[in-house]
Enzyme design. Structure first.
Site, PDB file in Angstrom:
ATOM      1  CE1 TYR A  58      -3.391  -2.686   5.613  1.00  0.00           C
ATOM      2  CE2 TYR A  58      -3.356  -0.334   5.120  1.00  0.00           C
ATOM      3  CZ  TYR A  58      -3.357  -1.649   4.692  1.00  0.00           C
ATOM      4  OH  TYR A  58      -3.329  -1.938   3.343  1.00  0.00           O
ATOM      5  CE  LYS A 114       0.034  -4.635   2.964  1.00  0.00           C
ATOM      6  NZ  LYS A 114      -0.341  -5.970   2.405  1.00  0.00           N
ATOM      7  CB  THR A 160      -0.894  -0.012   1.263  1.00  0.00           C
ATOM      8  OG1 THR A 160      -1.491   1.270   1.430  1.00  0.00           O
ATOM      9  CG2 THR A 160      -0.101  -0.318   2.529  1.00  0.00           C
ATOM     10  CG  ASP A 161      -1.177   4.983  -0.980  1.00  0.00           C
ATOM     11  OD1 ASP A 161      -1.731   4.358  -0.039  1.00  0.00           O
ATOM     12  OD2 ASP A 161      -1.783   5.821  -1.675  1.00  0.00           O
ATOM     13  CD  GLU A 162      -3.569   3.369   4.172  1.00  0.00           C
ATOM     14  OE1 GLU A 162      -3.511   3.378   5.407  1.00  0.00           O
ATOM     15  OE2 GLU A 162      -4.613   3.128   3.534  1.00  0.00           O
TER      16      GLU A 162
HETATM   17  P1  NAD Z   1      -9.564  -7.493   2.133  1.00  0.00           P
HETATM   18  O1  NAD Z   1      -9.535  -7.179   3.582  1.00  0.00           O
HETATM   19  O2  NAD Z   1     -10.804  -7.215   1.349  1.00  0.00           O
HETATM   20  O3  NAD Z   1      -9.233  -9.031   1.897  1.00  0.00           O
HETATM   21  C1  NAD Z   1      -8.212  -9.695   2.579  1.00  0.00           C
HETATM   22  C2  NAD Z   1      -8.357 -11.187   2.336  1.00  0.00           C
HETATM   23  O4  NAD Z   1      -7.298 -11.853   3.023  1.00  0.00           O
HETATM   24  C3  NAD Z   1      -9.677 -11.756   2.876  1.00  0.00           C
HETATM   25  O5  NAD Z   1     -10.268 -12.602   1.923  1.00  0.00           O
HETATM   26  C4  NAD Z   1      -9.237 -12.529   4.114  1.00  0.00           C
HETATM   27  O6  NAD Z   1     -10.081 -13.655   4.384  1.00  0.00           O
HETATM   28  C5  NAD Z   1      -7.833 -12.960   3.729  1.00  0.00           C
HETATM   29  N1  NAD Z   1      -6.984 -13.210   4.910  1.00  0.00           N
HETATM   30  C6  NAD Z   1      -6.854 -12.421   6.020  1.00  0.00           C
HETATM   31  N2  NAD Z   1      -6.011 -12.998   6.889  1.00  0.00           N
HETATM   32  C7  NAD Z   1      -5.597 -14.162   6.328  1.00  0.00           C
HETATM   33  C8  NAD Z   1      -4.698 -15.186   6.721  1.00  0.00           C
HETATM   34  N3  NAD Z   1      -4.058 -15.136   7.908  1.00  0.00           N
HETATM   35  N4  NAD Z   1      -4.490 -16.227   5.894  1.00  0.00           N
HETATM   36  C9  NAD Z   1      -5.128 -16.297   4.695  1.00  0.00           C
HETATM   37  N5  NAD Z   1      -5.984 -15.362   4.266  1.00  0.00           N
HETATM   38  C10 NAD Z   1      -6.204 -14.300   5.065  1.00  0.00           C
HETATM   39  O7  NAD Z   1      -8.309  -6.719   1.518  1.00  0.00           O
HETATM   40  P2  NAD Z   1      -8.154  -6.044   0.090  1.00  0.00           P
HETATM   41  O8  NAD Z   1      -8.743  -4.686   0.141  1.00  0.00           O
HETATM   42  O9  NAD Z   1      -8.580  -7.004  -0.954  1.00  0.00           O
HETATM   43  O10 NAD Z   1      -6.578  -5.864   0.047  1.00  0.00           O
HETATM   44  C11 NAD Z   1      -5.742  -6.873  -0.531  1.00  0.00           C
HETATM   45  C12 NAD Z   1      -4.291  -6.446  -0.377  1.00  0.00           C
HETATM   46  O11 NAD Z   1      -4.091  -5.171  -0.986  1.00  0.00           O
HETATM   47  C13 NAD Z   1      -3.861  -6.275   1.078  1.00  0.00           C
HETATM   48  O12 NAD Z   1      -2.557  -6.781   1.220  1.00  0.00           O
HETATM   49  C14 NAD Z   1      -3.899  -4.778   1.318  1.00  0.00           C
HETATM   50  O13 NAD Z   1      -2.959  -4.390   2.288  1.00  0.00           O
HETATM   51  C15 NAD Z   1      -3.526  -4.263  -0.060  1.00  0.00           C
HETATM   52  N6  NAD Z   1      -4.066  -2.936  -0.370  1.00  0.00           N
HETATM   53  C16 NAD Z   1      -5.412  -2.692  -0.369  1.00  0.00           C
HETATM   54  C17 NAD Z   1      -5.893  -1.427  -0.700  1.00  0.00           C
HETATM   55  C18 NAD Z   1      -7.365  -1.119  -0.746  1.00  0.00           C
HETATM   56  O14 NAD Z   1      -7.725   0.029  -1.042  1.00  0.00           O
HETATM   57  N7  NAD Z   1      -8.244  -2.058  -0.508  1.00  0.00           N
HETATM   58  C19 NAD Z   1      -4.998  -0.393  -1.024  1.00  0.00           C
HETATM   59  C20 NAD Z   1      -3.638  -0.670  -0.990  1.00  0.00           C
HETATM   60  C21 NAD Z   1      -3.178  -1.945  -0.698  1.00  0.00           C
HETATM   61  P1  TYD Z   2     -10.806   3.849   4.120  1.00  0.00           P
HETATM   62  O1  TYD Z   2     -11.745   3.439   3.044  1.00  0.00           O
HETATM   63  O2  TYD Z   2     -10.975   3.260   5.485  1.00  0.00           O
HETATM   64  O3  TYD Z   2      -9.337   3.627   3.565  1.00  0.00           O
HETATM   65  P2  TYD Z   2      -7.900   4.108   4.190  1.00  0.00           P
HETATM   66  O4  TYD Z   2      -8.084   4.504   5.596  1.00  0.00           O
HETATM   67  O5  TYD Z   2      -7.079   2.875   4.027  1.00  0.00           O
HETATM   68  O6  TYD Z   2      -7.442   5.239   3.298  1.00  0.00           O
HETATM   69  O7  TYD Z   2     -10.914   5.426   4.280  1.00  0.00           O
HETATM   70  C1  TYD Z   2     -10.678   6.308   3.191  1.00  0.00           C
HETATM   71  C2  TYD Z   2     -10.759   7.711   3.724  1.00  0.00           C
HETATM   72  O8  TYD Z   2     -12.116   7.975   4.122  1.00  0.00           O
HETATM   73  C3  TYD Z   2      -9.917   7.946   4.967  1.00  0.00           C
HETATM   74  O9  TYD Z   2      -9.369   9.272   4.912  1.00  0.00           O
HETATM   75  C4  TYD Z   2     -10.894   7.829   6.116  1.00  0.00           C
HETATM   76  C5  TYD Z   2     -12.184   8.318   5.503  1.00  0.00           C
HETATM   77  N1  TYD Z   2     -13.433   7.700   6.027  1.00  0.00           N
HETATM   78  C6  TYD Z   2     -14.484   8.526   6.450  1.00  0.00           C
HETATM   79  O10 TYD Z   2     -14.405   9.774   6.407  1.00  0.00           O
HETATM   80  N2  TYD Z   2     -15.623   7.932   6.902  1.00  0.00           N
HETATM   81  C7  TYD Z   2     -15.756   6.571   6.973  1.00  0.00           C
HETATM   82  O11 TYD Z   2     -16.819   6.080   7.431  1.00  0.00           O
HETATM   83  C8  TYD Z   2     -14.671   5.741   6.522  1.00  0.00           C
HETATM   84  C9  TYD Z   2     -14.778   4.243   6.589  1.00  0.00           C
HETATM   85  C10 TYD Z   2     -13.528   6.360   6.045  1.00  0.00           C
END
Ligand code: NAD
Ligand code: TYD
Length: 358
Positions: A159, A163, A133-135
């Site tokens: 989080y 990561k 992630t960019d975070e």
């Molecule tokens: P998500 O939370 O929707 O899905 C995570 C999946 O991992 C789930 O299906 C869960 O059951 C599985 N999981 C959790 N713990 C596990 C374990 N111990 N063993 C096996 N499986 C396990 O997450 P996502 O949004 O699909 O994100 C996927 C990846 O991308 C993550 O690594 C996250 O850090 C990264 N990412 C996500 C975002 C975003 O905006 N969603 C942005 C940047 C990076």
């Molecule tokens: P989120 O979807 O939780 O992603 P991340 O924290 O990983 O960026 O949140 C996106 C942005 O939206 C973040 O700045 C927090 C804000 N946010 C709200 O303002 N209200 C909400 O209910 C949620 C879930 C997030």
């Protein structure tokens, strides 16, 4: 040929598996623990597909991972599995350290042992693709340049710290052991099948239910938004042509303040599903800010464009419209998620699921 995907029942992982099987014929072994974030209903269309082997299990289970590698001989591991929600990490960081740090460590060690036994092309072509992630880069001020791959790591939430730790392990396994890893650091994804705890799906489902739309702080926190289909294409490209040891930032070139996102969602819903009670914007509420809330993320995605020729196809306008339309036309998926019925889906719809080695 086969790839092993972890976390392929989550939001991005499942989109990746569905896209992967739609654009090619290579098998996918999908290892997912099915935490609250894992939803097999998302994968309903491919659960009986012989090219897809679903295994319910934990990436921290070394024996299971070793067995899957020996049994399926994948040419690559694409590692999505993680605890992914910042708000949950604030309330319970332990699970984030376990899955994101220990889990990645376990996978790296299993991959290293497996890769060490491969020979010739199989060894040279093997890849461990780590999705991050960019975070991990921390927070930007309004006028700072977007994150490049050289930006220092400054994670601020449990989080992002977990990561960041996993990214460092992946890097070290390349430098110390030569494991052919590539890491992608992407911005906020949105699109179909996202669990409605994250900003965009939460706003859509709350608005439709007439519930309040909680905007943290002043709503001026900025994120870059990447359509999940574009992200999946980027990962396929990095898998194909990414250079071992390199990291690639993946972004949508769509920086927006949270309040603008919420207003856009409301406007689209007003047009597509108007409410008798008036515009959805009436539901917006500014609520107490998230502790340690990063102000701004922005991604400089020029490296992946220059070196691998990837660029996002969706603009925010096209991507958000597709997303809102998807949620409007998949109320069954949303209802199952909200009621918790999706958690029983495995036993009620899918008996012979385990592809785990005997
Ligand atoms: P998500 O939370 O929707 O899905 C995570 C999946 O991992 C789930 O299906 C869960 O059951 C599985 N999981 C959790 N713990 C596990 C374990 N111990 N063993 C096996 N499986 C396990 O997450 P996502 O949004 O699909 O994100 C996927 C990846 O991308 C993550 O690594 C996250 O850090 C990264 N990412 C996500 C975002 C975003 O905006 N969603 C942005 C940047 C990076
Ligand atoms: P989120 O979807 O939780 O992603 P991340 O924290 O990983 O960026 O949140 C996106 C942005 O939206 C973040 O700045 C927090 C804000 N946010 C709200 O303002 N209200 C909400 O209910 C949620 C879930 C997030």
């Amino acid at each position: 040929m086969t790839i092993l995907v972890t976390g392929g029942a989550g939001f991005i992982g499942a989109n990746f598996v569905l896209d992967w099987l739609a654009v090619g014929d290579e098998r996918v072994v999908n290892l997912d623990k099915l935490t609250y974030a894992g939803n097999l209903k998302t994968l309903a269309g491919v659960l009986e597909d012989p090219r897809h082997v679903f295994v319910q299990g934990d990436i921290c289970d070394r024996g299971l991972v070793d067995g899957l590698l020996v049994q399926h001989q994948p040419r690559a591991i694409v590692h999505f599995a993680a605890e992914s929600h910042v708000d949950r990490s604030i309330h319970g960081p332990g699970e984030f350290v376990r899955t994101n740090v220990e889990g990645t460590f376990t996978l790296l060690e299993a991959a290293r042992a497996y890769w060490g036994r491969l020979e010739g092309d199989a060894s040279a072509d093997f890849r461990f693709l780590h999705v991050s992630t960019d975070e991990v880069y921390g927070s930007l001020e309004a006028h700072d340049a977007p994150f490049t791959e050289q930006h220092p790591y400054q994670p601020n939430s449990p989080y992002s710290a977990s990561k960041a730790a996993s990214d460092h392990l992946v890097r070290a396994w390349f430098h110390t052991y030569g494991l052919p890893v590539v890491t992608t650091n992407c911005s906020n994804n949105y699109g179909p099948y996202q669990f409605p705890e994250k900003l965009i799906p939460l706003m859509i489902v709350n608005a439709l239910a007439g519930r309040e739309l909680p905007v943290y702080g002043d709503g001026r926190n900025v994120r870059d938004w990447l359509y999940v289909g574009d992200h999946c294409a980027a990962i396929r490209r990095v898998l194909e042509a990414g250079v071992p040891g390199e990291t690639y930032n993946v972004g949508g070139w769509n920086e927006m303040a949270n309040i603008e996102i919420v207003e856009t969602v409301c406007r689209l819903l007003d047009a597509l599903r108007p409410s008798e009670l008036g515009p959805y914007g009436r539901l917006v509420r500014f609520v107490t800010d998230r502790p340690g809330h990063d102000r701004r993320y922005a991604i400089d995605a020029r490296k992946i464009e220059r070196e691998l020729g990837w660029r996002p196809k969706e603009t925010f306008e096209t991507g958000i419209r597709k997303t809102v339309e998807w949620y409007l036309s998949h109320t069954d998926w949303v209802v199952d998620v909200q009621s918790g019925a999706y958690r029983d889906w495995l036993s009620t719809h899918y008996g012979r699921h385990s592809g785990a080695p005997a």
